[in-house]
Design an enzyme around this catalytic site. Structure first.
Site, PDB file in Angstrom:
ATOM      1  N   THR B  72       0.831  -1.202   0.000  1.00  0.00           N
ATOM      2  CA  THR B  72       0.000   0.000   0.000  1.00  0.00           C
ATOM      3  C   THR B  72       0.867   1.254   0.000  1.00  0.00           C
ATOM      4  O   THR B  72       0.637   2.178  -0.780  1.00  0.00           O
ATOM      5  CB  THR B  72      -0.939  -0.007   1.222  1.00  0.00           C
ATOM      6  OG1 THR B  72      -1.763  -1.177   1.138  1.00  0.00           O
ATOM      7  CG2 THR B  72      -1.812   1.228   1.257  1.00  0.00           C
ATOM      8  N   GLN B 179       1.322  -8.905  -6.519  1.00  0.00           N
ATOM      9  CA  GLN B 179       0.889 -10.292  -6.651  1.00  0.00           C
ATOM     10  C   GLN B 179       1.843 -11.137  -7.501  1.00  0.00           C
ATOM     11  O   GLN B 179       1.728 -12.365  -7.512  1.00  0.00           O
ATOM     12  CB  GLN B 179      -0.522 -10.362  -7.250  1.00  0.00           C
ATOM     13  CG  GLN B 179      -1.623  -9.948  -6.274  1.00  0.00           C
ATOM     14  CD  GLN B 179      -1.793 -10.916  -5.105  1.00  0.00           C
ATOM     15  OE1 GLN B 179      -1.439 -12.085  -5.194  1.00  0.00           O
ATOM     16  NE2 GLN B 179      -2.318 -10.418  -3.995  1.00  0.00           N
ATOM     17  N   ALA B 200       6.480  -7.854   0.823  1.00  0.00           N
ATOM     18  CA  ALA B 200       7.140  -9.092   1.258  1.00  0.00           C
ATOM     19  C   ALA B 200       6.168 -10.198   1.653  1.00  0.00           C
ATOM     20  O   ALA B 200       6.394 -11.370   1.335  1.00  0.00           O
ATOM     21  CB  ALA B 200       8.077  -8.795   2.436  1.00  0.00           C
ATOM     22  N   HIS B 201       5.070  -9.843   2.331  1.00  0.00           N
ATOM     23  CA  HIS B 201       4.230 -10.901   2.900  1.00  0.00           C
ATOM     24  C   HIS B 201       3.431 -11.661   1.849  1.00  0.00           C
ATOM     25  O   HIS B 201       2.758 -12.634   2.185  1.00  0.00           O
ATOM     26  CB  HIS B 201       3.290 -10.326   3.971  1.00  0.00           C
ATOM     27  CG  HIS B 201       2.154  -9.505   3.448  1.00  0.00           C
ATOM     28  ND1 HIS B 201       0.892 -10.022   3.249  1.00  0.00           N
ATOM     29  CD2 HIS B 201       2.089  -8.209   3.063  1.00  0.00           C
ATOM     30  CE1 HIS B 201       0.095  -9.060   2.784  1.00  0.00           C
ATOM     31  NE2 HIS B 201       0.796  -7.956   2.665  1.00  0.00           N
ATOM     32  N   CYS B 319     -19.687  -8.856   2.013  1.00  0.00           N
ATOM     33  CA  CYS B 319     -19.831  -9.051   3.443  1.00  0.00           C
ATOM     34  C   CYS B 319     -18.511  -9.176   4.183  1.00  0.00           C
ATOM     35  O   CYS B 319     -18.436  -8.912   5.372  1.00  0.00           O
ATOM     36  CB  CYS B 319     -20.703 -10.260   3.712  1.00  0.00           C
ATOM     37  SG  CYS B 319     -22.445  -9.873   3.420  1.00  0.00           S
TER      38      CYS B 319
HETATM   39  C1  LIG Z   1      -2.277  -6.069  -5.980  1.00  0.00           C
HETATM   40  C2  LIG Z   1      -2.069  -5.587  -4.585  1.00  0.00           C
HETATM   41  N1  LIG Z   1      -1.618  -4.343  -4.395  1.00  0.00           N
HETATM   42  C3  LIG Z   1      -1.396  -3.858  -3.159  1.00  0.00           C
HETATM   43  C4  LIG Z   1      -1.644  -4.615  -2.038  1.00  0.00           C
HETATM   44  C5  LIG Z   1      -1.380  -4.016  -0.701  1.00  0.00           C
HETATM   45  O1  LIG Z   1      -0.275  -4.599  -0.065  1.00  0.00           O
HETATM   46  P1  LIG Z   1      -0.070  -4.477   1.501  1.00  0.00           P
HETATM   47  O2  LIG Z   1      -1.227  -5.151   2.133  1.00  0.00           O
HETATM   48  O3  LIG Z   1       1.232  -5.122   1.772  1.00  0.00           O
HETATM   49  O4  LIG Z   1      -0.073  -3.018   1.839  1.00  0.00           O
HETATM   50  C6  LIG Z   1      -2.128  -5.932  -2.196  1.00  0.00           C
HETATM   51  C7  LIG Z   1      -2.438  -6.820  -1.067  1.00  0.00           C
HETATM   52  O5  LIG Z   1      -3.033  -6.510  -0.081  1.00  0.00           O
HETATM   53  C8  LIG Z   1      -2.348  -6.425  -3.505  1.00  0.00           C
HETATM   54  O6  LIG Z   1      -2.803  -7.657  -3.708  1.00  0.00           O
END
Ligand SMILES: Cc1ncc(COP(=O)(O)O)c(C=O)c1O
Ligand SMILES: Cc1ncc(COP(=O)(O)O)c(C=O)c1O
Lengths: 144, 382, 382, 144
Positions: B72, B179, B200-201, B319
């Site tokens: 994000t 992704q 990373a996660h 939901c």
């Molecule tokens: C395509 C994409 N962009 C951005 C994010 C945001 O990443 P994060 O949750 O590490 O901020 C995600 C996952 O939540 C995602 O799948």
């Protein structure tokens, strides 16, 4: 955000009471719409001004199914007038509470029942419930 | 009870070697990398070693990698960074309707601050049309942001082709590769992008850390303002264990090999359960992603039932998110609302086995049947 | 070699119990807290349990705590969040000259975006005068941001008094409590603030996680735009291990007891080394902070010499930051440039012992003597 | 941002060569200013147009001290003309490199030496180095 449900909600979700259609119902209420993702249909059988049976079908989330189930339980066996006192809060409370974002499901359940009573009253007396206006237009079929 | 995790697009478990690599940096090697003393120098080296690993994975030079707190922040940094640094040239941004909320919501923020946003439509498979990108670019356009692969339906976009068009127009190009990084081969030069987000996660690294690739020379304002960390590009004391973990995850990353299992799951569901269909592109998709619409039933109630049998999946349903709107992605590819509410996403991971798939294929049909029998929509189809 | 860490204001080692608490949340309990399934629900509970611990430490309610990636994000979030949400009311912000860069640089960013900033001076001890705050507030003022305690010279500001004045004027009040949280008792209600920043790694929590206290009802736009996490206030997948670590650090936090050791160090330096002086306030200061000016010598060369003897300290000197400007804080309290360049900061921690202090008091005087003997400034003073 | 120094820099920092004042120097160069935190003074002794001795005093960071030390080493024993070819880069290279943010220290060292030669030339010939203008005004005392 995910919201864990109470045990009661999960019980009514996994083992819903009064689920299914009803043959020759005296009243039918259909509320909700596919945009918000919840559609409820409620069927009632009335005898001597008393709700002798109630059933439902619901397309919706866990809370939608559980509130439908609980609402039918709460109105069954009650005189119409008393059953109409059913509020969405009462449904939610009977379920041990609902997450805030799911309260709208209990509103739907209340409205589905009232719509069914309304339908029954129109059919039998030609006049519906005063002040009855569900949040969403009742739905019948829509094309797939 | 058996526990089967098929929600790897939401997050992945950190690899044990990643956790091992991070371990020393909590209490033992804990110095602030900006400090000149030995405590700081040893963590400074660790941060730079991690940077090298990220750079190697994505084919960039080390100076082009800036650490962030996740996908994000990387997305927000890229968009606001370019927007605020280049608004003198123009205030128009082009993106797609199926971007992650991290991009879409940031665009909405920028819109309130005077920027104009074009949200490109996608086709029924979720593909962005490069020609539409070309047409959307005006002399006011400063940035195009199109994701590498969609997190819900798995569609992989033609980034290299789009990048070529965008760069010909002299406009910055950002891709959200959250992704794909660590799952598909990534080379920022081959992709031809100026900015690339990763987290990373999503590939066995720790939560709360990511990176933004910033091509040398790209003009960006900082997103986090403060100290001079990250060569002045991102303030805040470095999350050293997290950064080390990201580096380790990059070093361990392997091209995903789960497509055959995913295909088995897909065929199993589509053949055993009537009135289901695949969402996203049949071939141009993430190897670990399966997204299916299951008519007449709602997503959350599917998920809850699966969860009670130990299966973790996801849905684009309203939901789960606290909002009443179904997935913007499923609507964008043309699904009717009730189908968008009834979609399931299974995302496989390194740990997924054939038995897991078999288990799901046993468990799902009765659940669907039970829910359909309660559904007022189903009767019409009988 | 003996290793003595006296740079706890830069960062602290995570407490072993903090690391232990985090441990399960990397690979074992790894679900995304936004997920509805069991994997998500267990981490959701962990996040909420941590939120309760933070709330308890600062005397807020749980809904008022939003997790961030650290002190810098908390500061940026507070400032930009209030600024962009309330610019309809006015575009004036009041702060002080001695704030952390996370506040100052964010103010500079806002200045470029049309906001007007008043930087209040401080007295020779680094104290902000509440009456000057009052005078600085105009009908255009939407926010006042004054730090709880300064990270360089340790001066603790009269926050409650300032807050009273600010709130009488109906203006938002933010305090950067990154240096005080976990060291001094904090109660947001007693302080009377609307917003308060804290960062885990400054009090034995992990790096890369912090929180912003947002008083109920405060109008703020999000800083990280995206998913609906943190009740829509801060997007991005939660850094679960980090958040759990912050919670654990809050639960372990104890009012600092190192003032007597700090005083011993102070008296030792001031009495053994001529032409030194204390920076900051003699009593209204952080219990763990000592900042001294050592005339005629430059800070980095002091640090390097100390480091070679295993002592980690810090300086407000230019050379450590890559910029040529000496500490803005030391200049703001009126130090001449060459003294600002020759300051040393020792910040004690839970692990600091009396032997550590004795060791420093042995090591420092010969270092100073050696450097002074090389200094062209020193001859004038002989 | 902290920048680790090379071993050579650390050696010249911890064991600076030619440190101290000089009695009766033939030329003195003073450069730097307290605002940027580096002040260098360089002293030279000249015989037969050759730098026979060089000394320095420096207030400054590790790099400032090490470059002063290295600069004096590099010019000692060289004819003036040759010594004047000393560049800041040569000083930095002789030290095994400097962090980018520290290159200004090597510039100071070069300038301190040139200022000393300039001073010597003015004293002996009445004319300084052509094109000599240090970045900062040389400093003498300032009030504490
Ligand atoms: C395509 C994409 N962009 C951005 C994010 C945001 O990443 P994060 O949750 O590490 O901020 C995600 C996952 O939540 C995602 O799948
Ligand atoms: C007073 C103050 N504010 C803000 C920060 C920034 O915190 P972080 O490094 O966690 O972003 C720090 C420390 O670096 C600080 O001391």
């Amino acid at each position: 955000m995910a919201q864990p449900y109470s045990d009661k909600v999960m019980d009514h979700f996994m083992h819903p009471r009064n689920v299914g259609e009803m043959e020759n119902p005296d009243g039918v209420g259909k509320v909700g719409n596919p945009i918000c993702g919840d559609i409820m249909e409620m069927y009632i059988k009335v005898k001597d001004n008393t709700i002798v049976d109630a059933k439902f079908k619901t397309f919706g989330c866990g809370a939608a199914i559980a509130t439908s189930s609980m609402a039918t339980e709460l109105v069954k066996g009650k005189p119409i007038e008393e059953a109409l006192k059913l509020t969405n809060k009462a449904v939610a409370e009977a379920l041990g509470g609902l997450p805030a974002v799911k309260m709208h499901c209990s509103v739907l359940a209340e409205e589905a029942f009232k719509a069914a009573v309304n339908d029954y009253l129109i059919k039998t007396t030609g006049k519906g419930l005063p002040d009855f206006k569900p949040h969403d237009e009742p739905l019948t079929e829509h094309g797939h | 009870m058996k526990k089967i995790y098929l929600d790897n697009a939401a997050t992945t478990p950190a690899h044990p070697d990643v956790v091992l690599a991070m371990q020393p940096y909590f209490s033992d090697k804990f110095g602030n990398p900006s400090s000149i003393h030995a405590f700081g120098q040893e963590t400074r080296s660790a941060v730079e070693a991690a940077r090298e690993k990220v750079a190697r994975l994505i084919g960039s030079s080390v100076e082009e990698v800036v650490f962030t707190s996740g996908g994000t922040e990387s997305d927000n940094f890229a968009l606001e960074g370019v927007a605020f640094a280049n608004e003198g040239k123009g205030k128009h941004i082009v993106t797609s309707k199926i971007e992650h909320h991290a991009v879409l919501e940031c665009c909405e923020f920028l819109k309130k601050r005077g920027f104009e946003i074009t949200y490109l439509p996608v086709d029924q498979y979720g593909l962005v049309d490069p020609q539409q990108v070309k047409k959307a670019i005006t002399d006011q356009t400063i940035l195009v942001s199109i994701m590498h692969a969609n997190n819900e339906i798995g569609t992989v976009e033609p980034i290299a082709e789009i990048a070529k068009i965008v760069k010909e127009k002299g406009v910055y190009f950002h891709t959200d590769a959250v992704q794909t990084t660590g799952h598909l081969p990534i080379d920022v030069k081959e992709l031809g992008v100026d900015l690339l987000s990763l987290s990373a996660h999503k590939f066995y690294g720790p939560k709360g850390v990511g990176a933004l690739y910033i091509k040398k020379g790209a003009k960006l304002v900082s997103f986090l303002h403060g100290g001079g960390q990250e060569r002045g590009r991102r303030a805040s004391t470095e999350n050293v264990p997290g950064i080390v973990g990201l580096g380790a995850a990059c070093a361990l990353a392997q091209v995903s090999k789960v497509a055959p299992l995913r295909d088995k799951l897909m065929q199993g569901i589509l053949s055993r359960i009537p009135e289901t269909r695949l969402n996203g592109h049949p071939t141009l998709r993430l190897p670990n992603n399966l997204n299916v619409s299951i008519k007449y039933v709602e997503g959350e109630s599917l998920l809850l039932n699966l969860d009670l049998q130990g299966i973790a999946a996801s849905t684009g349903s309203a939901c789960t998110s606290g909002s009443l709107d179904p997935s913007h992605v499923l609507l964008a590819i043309g699904l009717p609302h009730e189908e968008a509410h009834g979609s399931l996403r299974f995302t496989l991971g390194q740990a997924t086995t054939e038995e897991d798939i078999d288990y799901v294929l046993e468990a799902l049909p009765p659940i669907v049947q039970k829910l359909r029998s309660m559904s007022p929509l189903y009767k019409g189809a009988k």
